[in-house]
Design a protein around this motif. Sequence first.
Motif, PDB file in Angstrom:
ATOM      1  N   ASN A  12      24.213  83.928   5.768  1.00  0.00           N
ATOM      2  CA  ASN A  12      23.592  84.490   6.959  1.00  0.00           C
ATOM      3  C   ASN A  12      22.159  83.980   7.131  1.00  0.00           C
ATOM      4  OD1 ASN A  12      22.932  86.010   9.196  1.00  0.00           O
ATOM      5  ND2 ASN A  12      22.737  87.941   8.079  1.00  0.00           N
ATOM      6  N   TYR A  13      22.025  82.917   7.907  1.00  0.00           N
ATOM      7  CA  TYR A  13      20.708  82.400   8.285  1.00  0.00           C
ATOM      8  C   TYR A  13      20.801  81.911   9.723  1.00  0.00           C
ATOM      9  CZ  TYR A  13      22.464  77.601   7.485  1.00  0.00           C
ATOM     10  OH  TYR A  13      23.169  76.429   7.539  1.00  0.00           O
ATOM     11  N   ASP A  14      19.697  81.410  10.273  1.00  0.00           N
ATOM     12  CA  ASP A  14      19.674  80.930  11.651  1.00  0.00           C
ATOM     13  C   ASP A  14      20.469  79.635  11.763  1.00  0.00           C
ATOM     14  OD1 ASP A  14      19.148  80.045  14.196  1.00  0.00           O
ATOM     15  OD2 ASP A  14      16.965  80.140  14.026  1.00  0.00           O
ATOM     16  N   GLY A  15      21.692  79.746  12.228  1.00  0.00           N
ATOM     17  CA  GLY A  15      22.576  78.590  12.294  1.00  0.00           C
ATOM     18  C   GLY A  15      22.183  77.569  13.334  1.00  0.00           C
ATOM     19  N   GLY A  44      25.846  76.515  13.295  1.00  0.00           N
ATOM     20  CA  GLY A  44      26.781  77.628  13.189  1.00  0.00           C
ATOM     21  C   GLY A  44      26.213  78.874  13.839  1.00  0.00           C
ATOM     22  N   PRO A  45      26.815  80.024  13.582  1.00  0.00           N
ATOM     23  CA  PRO A  45      26.373  81.270  14.210  1.00  0.00           C
ATOM     24  C   PRO A  45      24.958  81.665  13.802  1.00  0.00           C
ATOM     25  CG  PRO A  45      28.531  81.510  13.149  1.00  0.00           C
ATOM     26  CD  PRO A  45      27.973  80.203  12.702  1.00  0.00           C
ATOM     27  N   ASN A  46      24.311  82.411  14.664  1.00  0.00           N
ATOM     28  CA  ASN A  46      23.025  83.022  14.362  1.00  0.00           C
ATOM     29  C   ASN A  46      23.129  84.502  14.718  1.00  0.00           C
ATOM     30  OD1 ASN A  46      20.350  83.642  13.843  1.00  0.00           O
ATOM     31  ND2 ASN A  46      19.635  82.913  15.838  1.00  0.00           N
ATOM     32  N   LEU A  47      23.331  85.362  13.708  1.00  0.00           N
ATOM     33  CA  LEU A  47      23.483  86.795  13.970  1.00  0.00           C
ATOM     34  C   LEU A  47      22.191  87.420  14.460  1.00  0.00           C
ATOM     35  CD1 LEU A  47      25.620  88.062  10.925  1.00  0.00           C
ATOM     36  CD2 LEU A  47      26.402  87.255  13.152  1.00  0.00           C
ATOM     37  N   ASP A  48      21.065  86.867  14.008  1.00  0.00           N
ATOM     38  CA  ASP A  48      19.745  87.404  14.333  1.00  0.00           C
ATOM     39  C   ASP A  48      19.570  88.836  13.810  1.00  0.00           C
ATOM     40  OD1 ASP A  48      17.194  86.953  15.364  1.00  0.00           O
ATOM     41  OD2 ASP A  48      17.672  87.996  17.244  1.00  0.00           O
ATOM     42  N   LEU A  82      28.712  86.785  -7.125  1.00  0.00           N
ATOM     43  CA  LEU A  82      27.510  87.268  -6.456  1.00  0.00           C
ATOM     44  C   LEU A  82      27.510  86.825  -4.999  1.00  0.00           C
ATOM     45  CD1 LEU A  82      24.879  86.432  -9.232  1.00  0.00           C
ATOM     46  CD2 LEU A  82      26.259  88.512  -8.962  1.00  0.00           C
ATOM     47  N   HIS A  83      27.289  87.771  -4.103  1.00  0.00           N
ATOM     48  CA  HIS A  83      27.305  87.499  -2.677  1.00  0.00           C
ATOM     49  C   HIS A  83      25.885  87.405  -2.119  1.00  0.00           C
ATOM     50  CE1 HIS A  83      31.671  88.473  -1.940  1.00  0.00           C
ATOM     51  NE2 HIS A  83      31.499  89.078  -3.101  1.00  0.00           N
ATOM     52  N   ASN A  84      25.752  86.660  -1.009  1.00  0.00           N
ATOM     53  CA  ASN A  84      24.516  86.613  -0.217  1.00  0.00           C
ATOM     54  C   ASN A  84      23.313  86.102  -1.006  1.00  0.00           C
ATOM     55  OD1 ASN A  84      26.004  87.757   1.893  1.00  0.00           O
ATOM     56  ND2 ASN A  84      25.447  89.832   1.286  1.00  0.00           N
ATOM     57  N   MET A  85      23.535  85.145  -1.897  1.00  0.00           N
ATOM     58  CA  MET A  85      22.416  84.557  -2.631  1.00  0.00           C
ATOM     59  C   MET A  85      21.679  83.503  -1.800  1.00  0.00           C
ATOM     60  SD  MET A  85      22.543  86.220  -5.478  1.00  0.00           S
ATOM     61  CE  MET A  85      21.573  85.389  -6.739  1.00  0.00           C
ATOM     62  N   HIS A  86      22.250  83.091  -0.669  1.00  0.00           N
ATOM     63  CA  HIS A  86      21.629  82.062   0.168  1.00  0.00           C
ATOM     64  C   HIS A  86      21.293  82.577   1.565  1.00  0.00           C
ATOM     65  CE1 HIS A  86      22.153  78.860  -2.740  1.00  0.00           C
ATOM     66  NE2 HIS A  86      23.436  79.137  -2.847  1.00  0.00           N
ATOM     67  N   GLY A  87      21.270  83.878   1.750  1.00  0.00           N
ATOM     68  CA  GLY A  87      20.953  84.396   3.066  1.00  0.00           C
ATOM     69  C   GLY A  87      21.070  85.911   3.113  1.00  0.00           C
ATOM     70  N   ASN A  88      20.962  86.459   4.297  1.00  0.00           N
ATOM     71  CA  ASN A  88      21.000  87.889   4.607  1.00  0.00           C
ATOM     72  C   ASN A  88      19.611  88.503   4.462  1.00  0.00           C
ATOM     73  OD1 ASN A  88      22.714  89.680   5.829  1.00  0.00           O
ATOM     74  ND2 ASN A  88      23.253  90.736   3.936  1.00  0.00           N
ATOM     75  N   VAL A  89      19.181  88.895   3.269  1.00  0.00           N
ATOM     76  CA  VAL A  89      17.773  89.228   3.057  1.00  0.00           C
ATOM     77  C   VAL A  89      17.269  88.481   1.822  1.00  0.00           C
ATOM     78  CG1 VAL A  89      17.769  91.510   4.160  1.00  0.00           C
ATOM     79  CG2 VAL A  89      18.311  91.321   1.720  1.00  0.00           C
ATOM     80  N   SER A  90      15.997  88.145   1.842  1.00  0.00           N
ATOM     81  CA  SER A  90      15.362  87.602   0.652  1.00  0.00           C
ATOM     82  C   SER A  90      15.146  88.750  -0.341  1.00  0.00           C
ATOM     83  CB  SER A  90      14.027  86.954   1.015  1.00  0.00           C
ATOM     84  OG  SER A  90      14.202  85.968   2.000  1.00  0.00           O
ATOM     85  N   GLU A  91      14.825  88.404  -1.596  1.00  0.00           N
ATOM     86  CA  GLU A  91      14.783  89.429  -2.642  1.00  0.00           C
ATOM     87  C   GLU A  91      13.547  89.290  -3.516  1.00  0.00           C
ATOM     88  OE1 GLU A  91      18.566  88.814  -4.569  1.00  0.00           O
ATOM     89  OE2 GLU A  91      19.587  88.804  -2.628  1.00  0.00           O
ATOM     90  N   TRP A  92      12.923  90.429  -3.820  1.00  0.00           N
ATOM     91  CA  TRP A  92      11.760  90.448  -4.710  1.00  0.00           C
ATOM     92  C   TRP A  92      12.160  90.032  -6.122  1.00  0.00           C
ATOM     93  CZ3 TRP A  92       7.112  90.771  -2.713  1.00  0.00           C
ATOM     94  CH2 TRP A  92       6.833  91.589  -1.615  1.00  0.00           C
ATOM     95  N   VAL A 148       9.446  85.610  -4.063  1.00  0.00           N
ATOM     96  CA  VAL A 148      10.549  86.099  -3.238  1.00  0.00           C
ATOM     97  C   VAL A 148      11.599  85.004  -3.199  1.00  0.00           C
ATOM     98  CG1 VAL A 148      11.241  86.938  -0.969  1.00  0.00           C
ATOM     99  CG2 VAL A 148       8.960  87.473  -1.840  1.00  0.00           C
ATOM    100  N   ARG A 149      12.869  85.385  -3.386  1.00  0.00           N
ATOM    101  CA  ARG A 149      13.980  84.428  -3.417  1.00  0.00           C
ATOM    102  C   ARG A 149      15.024  84.792  -2.367  1.00  0.00           C
ATOM    103  NH1 ARG A 149      14.943  79.936  -6.768  1.00  0.00           N
ATOM    104  NH2 ARG A 149      13.584  80.012  -8.568  1.00  0.00           N
ATOM    105  N   PRO A 150      15.804  83.770  -1.847  1.00  0.00           N
ATOM    106  CA  PRO A 150      15.182  82.632  -1.239  1.00  0.00           C
ATOM    107  C   PRO A 150      15.198  82.819   0.269  1.00  0.00           C
ATOM    108  CG  PRO A 150      17.431  82.027  -1.607  1.00  0.00           C
ATOM    109  CD  PRO A 150      17.264  83.526  -1.866  1.00  0.00           C
ATOM    110  N   ASN A 151      16.379  82.877   0.927  1.00  0.00           N
ATOM    111  CA  ASN A 151      16.455  82.828   2.392  1.00  0.00           C
ATOM    112  C   ASN A 151      16.822  84.189   2.989  1.00  0.00           C
ATOM    113  OD1 ASN A 151      16.175  81.455   4.775  1.00  0.00           O
ATOM    114  ND2 ASN A 151      18.096  80.343   4.660  1.00  0.00           N
ATOM    115  N   SER A 152      16.620  84.336   4.303  1.00  0.00           N
ATOM    116  CA  SER A 152      17.000  85.577   4.986  1.00  0.00           C
ATOM    117  C   SER A 152      17.644  85.243   6.323  1.00  0.00           C
ATOM    118  CB  SER A 152      15.775  86.462   5.217  1.00  0.00           C
ATOM    119  OG  SER A 152      14.948  85.923   6.236  1.00  0.00           O
ATOM    120  N   TRP A 153      18.094  86.278   6.988  1.00  0.00           N
ATOM    121  CA  TRP A 153      18.832  86.128   8.243  1.00  0.00           C
ATOM    122  C   TRP A 153      18.026  85.421   9.337  1.00  0.00           C
ATOM    123  CZ3 TRP A 153      16.423  88.564  12.309  1.00  0.00           C
ATOM    124  CH2 TRP A 153      15.507  89.571  11.988  1.00  0.00           C
TER     125      TRP A 153
END
Length: 314
Positions: free
Chosen positions: A200-203, A213-217, A232-242, A272-277
């Motif tokens: 989940n990132y800006d496609g 690809g899609p951009n859910l925003d 492990l899910h969402n390691m490359h998108g959705n929300v970044s993590e402390w 912070v690691r790494p990407n977000s939506w």
Amino acid sequence: MMKIRQRPQLTVSVFAAMILVAAAIHADDSVKPEPALMTKHPLTTEQARAMQKAWADQLGFEVAFENSIGMQLRVIPPGTFRMSSPKAEAGRKGPVEVTLSQAFLISQFEVTQGEWKRVMGPIERKLNAGAGDRFPVYRVNHTEASEFCRKLTQLDREAGKLPDGYEYRLPTDAEWEFACRAGTLTLTHFGDKMSSRVANYDGNRPFRNSEKGPNLDRTAEVGSYPANAWGLHNMHGNVSEWCMDWYHHKVKGGVDPVQLEPTDWKTPPMVVRPNSWGNNGGYGHSASRYHAPPHARSSHIGLRPVLTKLHLKE
């Protein structure tokens, strides 16, 4: 005539004990799993999963461990890998060798809003439209994320779910990247390309040469995108993590590295690691790391705790 010295005879009980000790030593040697070695050759998915299962058995956990609030965690084996960006990535630092000496567990998903409420109480800040208990929590600062881990430790201990010596905390920078890679040496655990259909990132601004690809925003429900080999899910998108490390430009190598001292910047930041939506795909590779001040609250930053016996003072 020369006399031959006879060996003293062992009693049956002593002899039997020696056999049992030797057998135990041999058994221990035969079942002790090997750490993951990911410096030159990647692990196949089958190897990564077999290693994960072996270390789960060694620790006495299920591969997927469910704690007292229903959070699912996955066992991650110890190992050695090349941390940070490959030299092929322009403008990035070269990798350093890192060894993680102990196996640990990490949450299968980002902490959800439902999990946060079960540990910390009601969420007062307005969250994104369409969100619910299965969506990741965000707008929590670093202090609150650490406090979540402390309270979760207390809840699990009270419920009798926490093995002796274990505690929850934020992952180190190195633990996060090792868990994300799951045995891979490519730019992401999906390979050297990554569409926003699998993260989940800006496609509209895709990763490297990937197709648009899609951009859910917005954030997506946890588990909406494929997992890596360690589940492990969402390691490359959705929300970044402390992470628990203070951010330094130079990645620290060695055994169980962690940056516990802030820089002399006016407002020292945390990793912070790494990407977000809301970010473009270029921020989404396994080595991607950026920073935010510890007091920051952002709709792009959440958390994912680890469960470990390796105690590090923040």
